[in-house]
Design a protein around this motif. Structure first.
Motif, PDB file in Angstrom:
ATOM      1  N   LEU A 101     -61.845 -33.225 -21.102  1.00  0.00           N
ATOM      2  CA  LEU A 101     -62.107 -34.115 -19.981  1.00  0.00           C
ATOM      3  C   LEU A 101     -63.584 -34.083 -19.586  1.00  0.00           C
ATOM      4  CD1 LEU A 101     -61.006 -36.044 -17.806  1.00  0.00           C
ATOM      5  CD2 LEU A 101     -60.556 -34.017 -16.392  1.00  0.00           C
ATOM      6  N   GLY A 102     -64.178 -32.910 -19.574  1.00  0.00           N
ATOM      7  CA  GLY A 102     -65.600 -32.778 -19.248  1.00  0.00           C
ATOM      8  C   GLY A 102     -66.480 -33.528 -20.230  1.00  0.00           C
ATOM      9  N   GLN A 103     -66.135 -33.442 -21.511  1.00  0.00           N
ATOM     10  CA  GLN A 103     -66.894 -34.183 -22.528  1.00  0.00           C
ATOM     11  C   GLN A 103     -66.740 -35.683 -22.334  1.00  0.00           C
ATOM     12  OE1 GLN A 103     -69.033 -31.699 -23.500  1.00  0.00           O
ATOM     13  NE2 GLN A 103     -69.091 -33.024 -25.274  1.00  0.00           N
ATOM     14  N   TYR A 104     -65.535 -36.116 -22.082  1.00  0.00           N
ATOM     15  CA  TYR A 104     -65.277 -37.538 -21.854  1.00  0.00           C
ATOM     16  C   TYR A 104     -66.053 -38.043 -20.642  1.00  0.00           C
ATOM     17  CZ  TYR A 104     -62.919 -41.789 -20.397  1.00  0.00           C
ATOM     18  OH  TYR A 104     -62.672 -43.072 -19.981  1.00  0.00           O
ATOM     19  N   LEU A 105     -65.971 -37.310 -19.532  1.00  0.00           N
ATOM     20  CA  LEU A 105     -66.654 -37.728 -18.313  1.00  0.00           C
ATOM     21  C   LEU A 105     -68.172 -37.733 -18.482  1.00  0.00           C
ATOM     22  CD1 LEU A 105     -64.493 -35.975 -15.571  1.00  0.00           C
ATOM     23  CD2 LEU A 105     -64.566 -38.413 -16.146  1.00  0.00           C
ATOM     24  N   SER A 106     -68.697 -36.803 -19.263  1.00  0.00           N
ATOM     25  CA  SER A 106     -70.137 -36.796 -19.536  1.00  0.00           C
ATOM     26  C   SER A 106     -70.553 -38.070 -20.256  1.00  0.00           C
ATOM     27  CB  SER A 106     -70.523 -35.583 -20.380  1.00  0.00           C
ATOM     28  OG  SER A 106     -70.371 -34.407 -19.654  1.00  0.00           O
ATOM     29  N   GLY A 107     -69.741 -38.487 -21.209  1.00  0.00           N
ATOM     30  CA  GLY A 107     -70.039 -39.723 -21.931  1.00  0.00           C
ATOM     31  C   GLY A 107     -69.964 -40.942 -21.036  1.00  0.00           C
ATOM     32  N   VAL A 108     -68.967 -40.982 -20.165  1.00  0.00           N
ATOM     33  CA  VAL A 108     -68.797 -42.104 -19.242  1.00  0.00           C
ATOM     34  C   VAL A 108     -69.942 -42.147 -18.227  1.00  0.00           C
ATOM     35  CG1 VAL A 108     -67.324 -42.990 -17.371  1.00  0.00           C
ATOM     36  CG2 VAL A 108     -66.294 -42.203 -19.503  1.00  0.00           C
ATOM     37  N   ALA A 109     -70.400 -40.975 -17.785  1.00  0.00           N
ATOM     38  CA  ALA A 109     -71.420 -40.898 -16.744  1.00  0.00           C
ATOM     39  C   ALA A 109     -72.827 -41.162 -17.262  1.00  0.00           C
ATOM     40  CB  ALA A 109     -71.371 -39.519 -16.080  1.00  0.00           C
ATOM     41  N   TYR A 110     -73.029 -41.079 -18.554  1.00  0.00           N
ATOM     42  CA  TYR A 110     -74.365 -41.208 -19.123  1.00  0.00           C
ATOM     43  C   TYR A 110     -75.047 -42.495 -18.659  1.00  0.00           C
ATOM     44  CZ  TYR A 110     -78.204 -41.067 -22.407  1.00  0.00           C
ATOM     45  OH  TYR A 110     -79.463 -41.031 -22.954  1.00  0.00           O
ATOM     46  N   GLY A 111     -76.240 -42.341 -18.092  1.00  0.00           N
ATOM     47  CA  GLY A 111     -77.019 -43.492 -17.647  1.00  0.00           C
ATOM     48  C   GLY A 111     -76.734 -43.930 -16.220  1.00  0.00           C
ATOM     49  N   GLU A 112     -75.697 -43.399 -15.601  1.00  0.00           N
ATOM     50  CA  GLU A 112     -75.336 -43.752 -14.226  1.00  0.00           C
ATOM     51  C   GLU A 112     -75.646 -42.561 -13.321  1.00  0.00           C
ATOM     52  OE1 GLU A 112     -74.126 -46.655 -13.099  1.00  0.00           O
ATOM     53  OE2 GLU A 112     -74.213 -47.508 -15.116  1.00  0.00           O
TER      54      GLU A 112
END
Length: 140
Positions: A101-112
């Motif tokens: 989940l942490g890896q997924y959220l890091s990818g989603v958050a990138y740039g925001e």
């Protein structure tokens, strides 16, 4: 086979706990730096860091210390401790899910920036909670 002492299991549990501290604090630091590089306000980042630490202190006192203590009590009740019993199987499943989940959220958050900072606060709060509650492993 693979019989060890309860003391060794407690030390292994503490090692996993501290690895979590290092990983989460490092990752939150990188997330805060990424937000800063993207132009996030430094005062806002500072306030986010402070809030992550405060939330972590609360989590340590009311949640993580009790979790660690409960695991130590469980280990001490084992009559024939085995190497893999320093945490329960469900802990490892939960840990795997949290890492994914942490890896997924890091990818989603990138740039925001707001998402990066929110995730950084979450990871900082858990990392600091793990660190601040880790004294449970060293009490007799």
């Amino acid at each position: 086979m693979l019989n060890i002492t309860s003391n060794t299991l407690i030390k292994l549990a503490a090692l996993v706990w501290y690895i979590g501290v290092v990983v989460l604090l490092t990752k939150s630091g990188f997330l805060f730096l990424e937000a800063q590089k993207n132009g996030a306000d430094q005062l806002f980042i500072l306030m986010a860091v402070l809030s992550g630490i405060v939330i972590g202190k609360i989590k340590a006192k009311y949640l993580f210390y009790n979790i660690g203590k409960k695991n130590i009590d469980r280990i001490n009740l084992l009559t024939n401790p085995k190497l893999w019993q320093f945490y329960r199987k469900r802990f490892f499943a939960f840990l795997f899910l949290m890492i994914a989940l942490g890896q997924y959220l890091s990818g989603v958050a990138y740039g925001e920036n707001m998402a990066l900072i929110a995730l950084a606060v979450l990871e900082l709060s858990v990392g600091s909670a793990l660190f601040l509650s880790s004294h449970c492993f060293w009490k007799k």
